[in-house]
Design an enzyme around this catalytic site. Structure first.
Site, PDB file in Angstrom:
ATOM      1  N   HIS A 221       0.822  -1.220   0.000  1.00  0.00           N
ATOM      2  CA  HIS A 221       0.000   0.000   0.000  1.00  0.00           C
ATOM      3  C   HIS A 221       0.853   1.267   0.000  1.00  0.00           C
ATOM      4  O   HIS A 221       0.398   2.319   0.451  1.00  0.00           O
ATOM      5  CB  HIS A 221      -0.966   0.050   1.191  1.00  0.00           C
ATOM      6  CG  HIS A 221      -1.662  -1.239   1.479  1.00  0.00           C
ATOM      7  ND1 HIS A 221      -2.908  -1.543   0.972  1.00  0.00           N
ATOM      8  CD2 HIS A 221      -1.275  -2.323   2.186  1.00  0.00           C
ATOM      9  CE1 HIS A 221      -3.263  -2.761   1.380  1.00  0.00           C
ATOM     10  NE2 HIS A 221      -2.287  -3.250   2.115  1.00  0.00           N
TER      11      HIS A 221
ATOM     12  N   SER B  70      15.090  21.921 -15.083  1.00  0.00           N
ATOM     13  CA  SER B  70      13.927  22.781 -15.262  1.00  0.00           C
ATOM     14  C   SER B  70      14.398  24.125 -15.792  1.00  0.00           C
ATOM     15  O   SER B  70      15.472  24.594 -15.426  1.00  0.00           O
ATOM     16  CB  SER B  70      13.221  22.962 -13.918  1.00  0.00           C
ATOM     17  OG  SER B  70      12.464  24.159 -13.924  1.00  0.00           O
TER      18      SER B  70
ATOM     19  N   LYS C 115      16.299  21.592  -9.932  1.00  0.00           N
ATOM     20  CA  LYS C 115      15.581  20.380 -10.347  1.00  0.00           C
ATOM     21  C   LYS C 115      16.434  19.393 -11.129  1.00  0.00           C
ATOM     22  O   LYS C 115      17.255  19.777 -11.942  1.00  0.00           O
ATOM     23  CB  LYS C 115      14.364  20.766 -11.218  1.00  0.00           C
ATOM     24  CG  LYS C 115      13.255  21.489 -10.489  1.00  0.00           C
ATOM     25  CD  LYS C 115      12.592  20.650  -9.394  1.00  0.00           C
ATOM     26  CE  LYS C 115      11.629  19.608  -9.923  1.00  0.00           C
ATOM     27  NZ  LYS C 115      10.397  20.158 -10.436  1.00  0.00           N
TER      28      LYS C 115
ATOM     29  N   GLU D 104       9.300   9.053 -16.510  1.00  0.00           N
ATOM     30  CA  GLU D 104       7.906   9.472 -16.695  1.00  0.00           C
ATOM     31  C   GLU D 104       7.404   9.106 -18.092  1.00  0.00           C
ATOM     32  O   GLU D 104       6.260   8.690 -18.278  1.00  0.00           O
ATOM     33  CB  GLU D 104       7.781  10.984 -16.482  1.00  0.00           C
ATOM     34  CG  GLU D 104       8.050  11.404 -15.048  1.00  0.00           C
ATOM     35  CD  GLU D 104       8.252  12.908 -14.936  1.00  0.00           C
ATOM     36  OE1 GLU D 104       7.289  13.592 -14.594  1.00  0.00           O
ATOM     37  OE2 GLU D 104       9.367  13.387 -15.210  1.00  0.00           O
TER      38      GLU D 104
END
Ligand code: ARG
Length: 480
Positions: free
Chosen positions: A175, A296, A302, A309
């Site tokens: 979970h 970024s 970043k 992704e």
């Protein structure tokens, strides 16, 4: 493959009379409307089948010569002409024409330009229906072999990292809540198994697809004394397909491969999702290399896991292609319908997409740096060694597990009330809950993981053995 092909596209079909198609225009007095040509043509994508198409034609031609169906001299001219066509395509000199619809007619029309009338004998005892089914099976077979090799490379990268981090303790989750400590090596080997089954599914699909449709002709077979076993063998198929209607009208092999690719893409997507989570500042478990991170444009700090992704996102495409072909096929009566021309792009695109995802994942895993301290610190969080207390009570005090679970719950409650971890409780604290507890109960995440030695368990010794065994099972052909 596509970029080697020059696409100067004239609208004239060579050899045709009065605006009709050279190949099938005999009964027509007017050529197709421009829009008809556009919806009908598949050359923009089926040119990827050129190699398989020419191999199929050469096998068919040899068989026609050997069975005496066509004169040997014409056959020899066809074989030589097809080699020239192949060279023209591979050197980018071939001009693909939309008016010639597809790869089959483009190749044949060029053959006729090169060798003249004998070219017309090549299409004896076959149809584009068995031709395209043959080409597509051959292409898919090659694609499977390529993907299997790539997946093996991914397994190698995973096993290498698993071996290096066989004893790196980390939180195991259920979970996405801390559950029990595991080792990173064990976690990575889980994906080695998944990818192993993905390879198995591709191999199974390959074995089933490796039958030859060639010679089924349009749908009913042919009256010419052809030898389907000979063409099957020449093309590396195990045997000719048994039923001519089935041979030209099913695409289950493509659906099966798309299903296997979809499952594989889902596996990669789950691993990608873990990389996204693990690279976040909040987790900080691993770091992607500069080669596989992006920055970024506004936030200088970043390091984004874009490749992970995109692997996650591109799964949608692969599964979409499976759905697309399922929908194409579901209402088609036997035998061939032009609908089936829509079978190729989903498979081409799914194969390309998955190949890119596998390569990106292999690169990310190979370059990954692991923050073992961070993993170890996180491993004990969330009372992850609670099961070890319960197990100790069962083992040392002979308590039934359900009672031990209850006692342990009280220990966790105590730690939670104090705002400390289980390992921070003193022996007296533990004894305030269960007086029979002794100093033998030790609660460190590494010890917890090391104790899970059951077959398939997470202990570092198990992981080292499993790595060696996985190398033999999955990599041995090229590492032996
Ligand atoms: N381009 C066609 C396809 O991909 C080849 C077969 C055409 N057959 C036919 N009967 N029109 O399906």
């Amino acid at each position: 493959m596509d970029e080697i092909v020059n696409g100067d596209d004239t609208k004239t079909a060579t050899g045709g009379g009065m605006g009709t198609s050279a190949m099938w225009g005999g009964r027509f007095s007017a050529g197709p409307a421009e829009i008809m040509e556009r919806i009908n043509a598949s050359i923009s994508f089926d040119k990827r089948l050129y190699k398989q198409d020419i191999a199929g034609s050469r096998a068919h031609c040899r068989m026609l010569m050997d069975t005496g169906v066509i004169p040997r001299a014409d056959g020899e001219a066809i074989l030589a002409g097809l080699v020239q066509v192949l060279q023209e395509i591979e050197t980018g000199r071939f001009v693909f024409k939309t008016a010639l619809e597809d790869i089959h007619m483009n190749v044949e029309a060029r053959l006729r330009e090169i060798i003249g009338p004998p070219a017309g004998r090549l299409h004896t005892a076959r149809s584009r229906n068995d031709q395209v089914a043959t080409d597509f099976r051959l292409w898919t077979r090659d694609a499977i072999d390529g993907l299997e090799g790539a997946l093996q490379g991914l397994q190698r990268a995973l096993i290498d990292q698993a071996e290096a981090h066989a004893d790196a303790v980390m939180p195991g989750f259920t979970h996405l809540q801390a559950a029990q400590p595991v080792t990173l090596g064990h976690h990575l080997l889980a994906y080695v198994e998944m990818v192993g089954r993905d390879r198995g599914r591709l191999r199974d699909a390959r074995a089933r697809l490796n039958e030859s449709p060639l010679g089924a002709a349009a749908l009913a077979g042919t009256g010419f004394p052809i030898d389907r076993h000979a063409t099957a063998t020449a093309l590396g198929f195990d045997r000719p397909m048994t039923n001519s209607l089935d041979a030209v009208s099913d695409r289950d092999f493509a659906l099966e491969v798309l299903s296997a690719l979809s499952i594989c893409a889902v596996h990669l997507s789950r691993l990608a999702e873990e990389l996204v989570i693990w690279t976040s500042a909040q987790f900080g478990f691993v770091r992607l290399s500069d080669r596989f991170s992006t920055g970024s444009s506004i936030m200088p700090q970043k390091r984004n896991p874009d490749a992970a992704e995109l692997v996650r996102a591109k799964t949608g495409r692969v599964v979409g292609h499976l759905n697309s072909l399922l929908m194409v096929m579901k209402g088609l009566p036997l035998a061939y319908s032009k609908d089936m021309q829509e079978d190729k792009e989903p498979v081409f695109e799914a194969v390309d997409t998955l190949a890119l995802c596998i390569a990106a994942m292999t690169g990310m895993i190979g370059d990954l740096t692991v923050n073992r301290d961070r993993l170890a610190a996180a491993a004990g969080a969330g009372f992850s060694t609670a099961t070890d207390i319960a197990d100790w009570l069962v083992r040392e005090l002979g308590m039934p597990f359900r009672d031990a679970h209850h006692v342990t719950g009280a220990v966790v409650k105590l730690a939670e009330a104090r705002g400390v971890g289980l390992e921070d409780l003193s022996l007296d604290d533990l004894r305030s809950v269960e007086p029979r507890i002794t100093g033998g109960l030790r609660l460190d995440p590494a010890g917890s993981a090391a104790g899970r030695t059951s077959f398939g368990g997470t202990a570092p010794d198990n992981v080292r053995t499993a790595c060696a065994e996985a190398r033999i099972r999955f990599l041995s052909e090229d590492e032996a």
